[in-house]
Design an enzyme around this catalytic site. Structure first.
Site, PDB file in Angstrom:
ATOM      1  NE  ARG A   7      -4.283 -17.764  23.307  1.00  0.00           N
ATOM      2  CZ  ARG A   7      -5.141 -18.733  22.978  1.00  0.00           C
ATOM      3  NH1 ARG A   7      -6.438 -18.511  23.017  1.00  0.00           N
ATOM      4  NH2 ARG A   7      -4.700 -19.923  22.628  1.00  0.00           N
ATOM      5  CB  SER A   8      -7.914 -19.118  28.886  1.00  0.00           C
ATOM      6  OG  SER A   8      -7.972 -18.392  30.080  1.00  0.00           O
ATOM      7  CB  THR A   9      -5.746 -23.691  26.712  1.00  0.00           C
ATOM      8  OG1 THR A   9      -6.328 -24.210  27.910  1.00  0.00           O
ATOM      9  CG2 THR A   9      -4.269 -23.417  26.932  1.00  0.00           C
TER      10      THR A   9
END
Length: 104
Positions: A7-9
């Site tokens: 999951r991207s930040t």
């Protein structure tokens, strides 16, 4: 078979939740007779770096020969940098992995 999800930040690069990725990858594996998931790794981290705990564990498991295919939802879940992707692919090439395409 091993799955890796990330999951991207940042919200801009966050089109797919960890659950959505995991669900899609498990469905993909379930639709391929004989495929078995033996490990799963995940990160909640930027893809701009390769210093991610889940990724490092996946690479260590590959080096140990625990799986022969690393499946990711999309290439950008594996790496957002072409230079990092090349380095990661070279690391995986040194082990017993087969290469496949994206699920999507």
């Amino acid at each position: 078979m091993c799955i890796y999800i990330r999951r991207s930040t940042d919200d801009e690069h966050q089109p797919f939740s960890l659950l959505a990725q995991r669900t899609a990858l498990r469905r993909y594996v379930d639709n391929n007779p004989g495929w078995v998931i033996v490990c799963e790794f995940e990160d909640d981290a930027s893809g701009a770096t390769t210093d991610r705990p889940g990724l490092n564990k996946a690479l260590d498991a590959a080096k140990a020969g625990l799986y022969d295919v690393l499946l990711v939802y999309r290439v950008d879940r594996f790496s957002r940098s072409l230079a990092h992707f090349v380095d990661l692919a070279a690391t995986l090439d040194a082990g017993p992995l087969r290469k496949t395409g994206d699920v999507t």
